[in-house]
Scaffold this motif. Structure first.
Motif, PDB file in Angstrom:
ATOM      1  N   ARG A 137      15.346  27.817   7.114  1.00  0.00           N
ATOM      2  CA  ARG A 137      15.690  28.192   8.400  1.00  0.00           C
ATOM      3  C   ARG A 137      15.489  26.636   9.812  1.00  0.00           C
ATOM      4  N   MET A 138      16.751  26.522  10.594  1.00  0.00           N
ATOM      5  CA  MET A 138      16.485  25.569  11.343  1.00  0.00           C
ATOM      6  C   MET A 138      16.282  25.641  13.420  1.00  0.00           C
ATOM      7  N   THR A 139      15.847  25.620  13.962  1.00  0.00           N
ATOM      8  CA  THR A 139      15.474  26.850  14.965  1.00  0.00           C
ATOM      9  C   THR A 139      16.005  25.222  15.845  1.00  0.00           C
ATOM     10  N   VAL A 140      16.709  25.500  16.927  1.00  0.00           N
ATOM     11  CA  VAL A 140      17.475  23.984  17.995  1.00  0.00           C
ATOM     12  C   VAL A 140      16.772  25.134  19.458  1.00  0.00           C
ATOM     13  N   VAL A 141      16.994  24.166  20.052  1.00  0.00           N
ATOM     14  CA  VAL A 141      16.530  24.631  21.598  1.00  0.00           C
ATOM     15  C   VAL A 141      16.609  23.720  22.210  1.00  0.00           C
ATOM     16  N   VAL A 142      18.179  23.585  23.508  1.00  0.00           N
ATOM     17  CA  VAL A 142      18.573  22.860  24.126  1.00  0.00           C
ATOM     18  C   VAL A 142      18.040  22.897  25.086  1.00  0.00           C
ATOM     19  N   HIS A 143      17.282  21.932  26.069  1.00  0.00           N
ATOM     20  CA  HIS A 143      17.452  21.053  27.208  1.00  0.00           C
ATOM     21  C   HIS A 143      18.379  20.712  27.784  1.00  0.00           C
ATOM     22  N   GLY A 144      18.809  20.840  29.275  1.00  0.00           N
ATOM     23  CA  GLY A 144      19.339  20.449  29.834  1.00  0.00           C
ATOM     24  C   GLY A 144      18.110  19.496  31.303  1.00  0.00           C
ATOM     25  N   GLN A 145      18.897  18.508  32.071  1.00  0.00           N
ATOM     26  CA  GLN A 145      18.510  17.559  33.067  1.00  0.00           C
ATOM     27  C   GLN A 145      18.047  18.862  34.070  1.00  0.00           C
ATOM     28  N   PRO A 146      17.045  18.240  34.757  1.00  0.00           N
ATOM     29  CA  PRO A 146      16.461  19.356  35.382  1.00  0.00           C
ATOM     30  C   PRO A 146      17.486  19.003  36.638  1.00  0.00           C
ATOM     31  N   ASP A 147      17.467  18.451  37.309  1.00  0.00           N
ATOM     32  CA  ASP A 147      18.771  18.250  38.460  1.00  0.00           C
ATOM     33  C   ASP A 147      20.181  18.124  37.939  1.00  0.00           C
ATOM     34  N   ALA A 148      20.961  18.943  36.929  1.00  0.00           N
ATOM     35  CA  ALA A 148      21.908  18.025  36.742  1.00  0.00           C
ATOM     36  C   ALA A 148      22.393  19.372  37.997  1.00  0.00           C
ATOM     37  N   THR A 149      23.918  19.232  37.523  1.00  0.00           N
ATOM     38  CA  THR A 149      25.247  19.869  38.676  1.00  0.00           C
ATOM     39  C   THR A 149      25.952  20.785  37.296  1.00  0.00           C
ATOM     40  N   PRO A 150      26.265  22.013  38.477  1.00  0.00           N
ATOM     41  CA  PRO A 150      27.057  22.176  37.030  1.00  0.00           C
ATOM     42  C   PRO A 150      28.261  21.955  36.065  1.00  0.00           C
ATOM     43  N   GLU A 151      28.309  20.778  36.798  1.00  0.00           N
ATOM     44  CA  GLU A 151      30.058  20.136  36.217  1.00  0.00           C
ATOM     45  C   GLU A 151      29.101  19.623  35.002  1.00  0.00           C
TER      46      GLU A 151
END
Length: 181
Positions: A135-149
């Protein structure tokens, strides 16, 4: 025992799905793309006059993308209300809390990523085809101050990448050794 489908509240479900989708600023196309279903499936779910003979599988596929916990659509059909999906950021905090356990199992650069304060957008486990349970595990992080868009844009990009990862070729070709043999 068979379920009496005539008592299911299809108009209530259709209205709730449309309201939840619009509250997240999603078009029908965007929701369909996120959920991995057709735009027509979203349209059918939001059609208050539609009374299918069975519960469409697309219902469970849209739930997490409109902020509902699993089974919320069925609850609405039976006269109840949707349950909000668990907040994804809390999962990130739980990962940070268990970092000491992870340090012994994962490379430090991965532990550092999991401990970051960047919001956790999603994660998945992908079974590699033909690899006998690997199996491969993928974790997706976003930018800390990202807008909802920006978060929506990042999630759409992730969905496209995720579908490509799930569609990995079977690997019928034998991998070559480092020396090219």
């Amino acid at each position: 025992m068979t379920e009496d489908r005539t008592k299911l509240q299809w108009p209530k479900l259709a209205t709730a799905i449309r309201a939840a989708r619009e509250a997240r600023g999603l078009s029908q196309v965007a929701l369909a793309e996120r959920a991995g279903i057709s735009e027509g499936s979203v349209q059918n779910l939001e059609d208050a006059s539609r009374r299918p003979g069975r519960i469409p599988p697309s219902l469970t596929k849209v739930e997490p993308h409109i902020g509902w916990a699993e089974g919320s659509g069925l609850a609405i059909l039976h006269g109840g209300e949707p349950t909000p999906a668990p907040v994804v950021h809390d999962i990130s905090a739980n990962l940070r809390g268990g970092a000491d356990k992870l340090r012994g199992k994962l490379p430090l650069r991965i532990v550092d990523e999991l401990e970051s304060d960047d919001p956790l957008l999603d994660s998945t486990v992908i079974r590699l085809p033909g690899a006998n349970g690997v199996r491969m595990t993928v974790v997706v992080h976003g930018q800390p101050d990202a807008t909802p868009e920006q978060i929506q844009e990042a999630l759409l990009a992730w969905r496209r990448a995720e579908s490509q990862l799930h569609g990995l070729p079977d690997g019928d070709d034998e991998p070559q050794a480092a020396d090219g043999s």
